[in-house]
Scaffold this motif. Structure first.
Motif, mmCIF file in Angstrom:
data_model
loop_
_atom_site.group_PDB
_atom_site.id
_atom_site.type_symbol
_atom_site.label_atom_id
_atom_site.label_comp_id
_atom_site.label_asym_id
_atom_site.label_seq_id
_atom_site.Cartn_x
_atom_site.Cartn_y
_atom_site.Cartn_z
ATOM 1 N N UNK A 185 -16.258 21.781 -42.139
ATOM 2 C CA UNK A 185 -17.099 21.890 -41.055
ATOM 3 C C UNK A 185 -16.655 21.731 -39.607
ATOM 4 N N UNK A 186 -16.696 22.862 -38.815
ATOM 5 C CA UNK A 186 -16.023 22.821 -37.578
ATOM 6 C C UNK A 186 -17.312 22.840 -36.479
ATOM 7 N N UNK A 187 -17.114 21.689 -35.701
ATOM 8 C CA UNK A 187 -18.044 21.913 -34.432
ATOM 9 C C UNK A 187 -18.268 22.914 -33.754
ATOM 10 N N UNK A 231 -19.349 22.966 -31.133
ATOM 11 C CA UNK A 231 -19.084 22.389 -29.612
ATOM 12 C C UNK A 231 -17.619 22.396 -29.357
ATOM 13 N N UNK A 232 -16.685 22.580 -30.346
ATOM 14 C CA UNK A 232 -15.330 22.159 -30.216
ATOM 15 C C UNK A 232 -14.566 23.730 -30.569
ATOM 16 N N UNK A 233 -15.110 24.293 -31.736
ATOM 17 C CA UNK A 233 -14.237 25.569 -32.068
ATOM 18 C C UNK A 233 -15.298 26.681 -31.584
ATOM 19 N N UNK A 280 -6.540 22.291 -44.621
ATOM 20 C CA UNK A 280 -5.960 21.712 -43.160
ATOM 21 C C UNK A 280 -5.396 22.764 -42.419
ATOM 22 N N UNK A 281 -4.457 23.614 -43.104
ATOM 23 C CA UNK A 281 -3.899 24.721 -42.339
ATOM 24 C C UNK A 281 -5.036 25.563 -41.652
ATOM 25 N N UNK A 306 -6.102 23.832 -38.610
ATOM 26 C CA UNK A 306 -5.138 24.043 -37.526
ATOM 27 C C UNK A 306 -5.204 25.403 -36.844
ATOM 28 N N UNK A 309 -8.080 25.619 -34.612
ATOM 29 C CA UNK A 309 -7.994 25.078 -33.414
ATOM 30 C C UNK A 309 -7.097 25.867 -32.514
ATOM 31 N N UNK A 310 -5.870 26.120 -33.075
ATOM 32 C CA UNK A 310 -4.982 26.951 -32.200
ATOM 33 C C UNK A 310 -5.471 28.049 -31.595
ATOM 34 N N UNK A 366 -8.735 28.571 -30.860
ATOM 35 C CA UNK A 366 -9.773 28.374 -30.012
ATOM 36 C C UNK A 366 -9.067 27.746 -28.642
ATOM 37 N N UNK A 367 -7.930 26.946 -28.495
ATOM 38 C CA UNK A 367 -7.062 26.527 -27.549
ATOM 39 C C UNK A 367 -6.653 27.961 -26.802
ATOM 40 N N UNK A 368 -5.945 28.693 -27.511
ATOM 41 C CA UNK A 368 -5.381 29.764 -26.823
ATOM 42 C C UNK A 368 -6.415 30.686 -26.225
ATOM 43 N N UNK A 407 -9.203 30.105 -24.817
ATOM 44 C CA UNK A 407 -10.038 29.516 -23.957
ATOM 45 C C UNK A 407 -9.483 29.391 -22.565
#
Lengths: 153, 75
Positions: free
Chosen positions: B6-8, B10-12, B56-57, B60, B63-64, B66-68, B70
């Motif tokens: 589960x990925x929020x 509001x974060x992903x 888990x991969x 990650x 997340x990567x 999402x960050x790049x 953003x």
């Protein structure tokens, strides 16, 4: 982990939970911006599995899972390093925001300042004028001085 | 039995989750449920060589991306 300094100082509270290969802790978005949280998380992606969750409004839960077996001390160290990086990122973004007007000012001057508006023709003319100007001190330049003729015989 | 990630929301980012599913599609049977508060990734029949790490991969990777993907926020 919680630290309580002596009387008069603010309480420093950094609590985390440890499980097998995992450490998790909550980050307060009133203290750390989303940019800082994402920046710190991104730096840890190559070292651990990083997972973010939203346990409550204005809170981000960070869960770090090591890619190999880790001791409790190593997990604590990982959490501590993340907290340090979080602070570092927050400071970097804050300084970036505070100095943005200065950077914008210099960029504006570099691109639109009057000094930079000279054309190439104007610059060449200026260079020619400098070269043609007489040397007020009349210092001889070796490659311009006429060679003296040696007397014959 | 399918594993769930589960990925929020509001974060992903949705784009990051979608690209993650595409990137890992060949490593197992993947599904996606979209709720208001979370993207739920369902993973079954994972590649046996990956063991428990696939989920888990994927986290990650999401997340990567999402960050790049953003842009910095003013706060």
């Amino acid at each position: 982990m919680s630290e309580t300094p002596s009387d008069g100082a603010e309480t420093i509270d950094f609590t985390f939970q440890l499980t097998d290969r995992e450490v998790s802790f909550d980050v307060d978005e009133d203290l750390y911006s989303p940019d800082a949280i994402y920046s710190a998380a991104y730096l840890f992606i190559d070292r651990a599995y990083v997972f973010l969750a939203r346990p409550a409004e204005r809170k981000v839960r960070v869960r770090l899972r090591t890619k190999a077996a880790a001791t409790e001390a190593e997990l604590e160290a990982l959490a501590g390093e993340f907290a340090n990086e979080l602070l570092n990122s927050q400071l970097r973004f804050r300084i970036g925001r505070a100095t943005a007007p200065i950077r914008e000012h210099y960029m504006a001057r570099a691109f639109f300042g009057r000094e930079q508006s000279a054309t190439i023709a104007e610059l060449l003319a200026e260079l020619d004028a400098e070269e043609l100007a007489e040397d007020p001190l009349e210092i001889p330049v070796p490659w311009q001085a006429a060679p003296e003729k040696a007397p014959n015989g | 039995m399918a594993e769930r990630l589960e990925l929020s929301t509001s974060l992903y980012s949705a784009e990051a989750v979608r690209k993650t599913l595409e990137a890992f599609a060949h490593l197992g049977k993947l599904g996606l449920e979209e709720r208001d508060d979370a993207f739920v990734l369902l993973i079954s029949d994972p590649d046996p060589d990956l063991g428990d790490d696939l989920i888990h991969e994927m986290a990650n990777h999401a997340l990567a991306l999402t960050v790049t993907g953003r842009s910095p926020q003013q706060s």
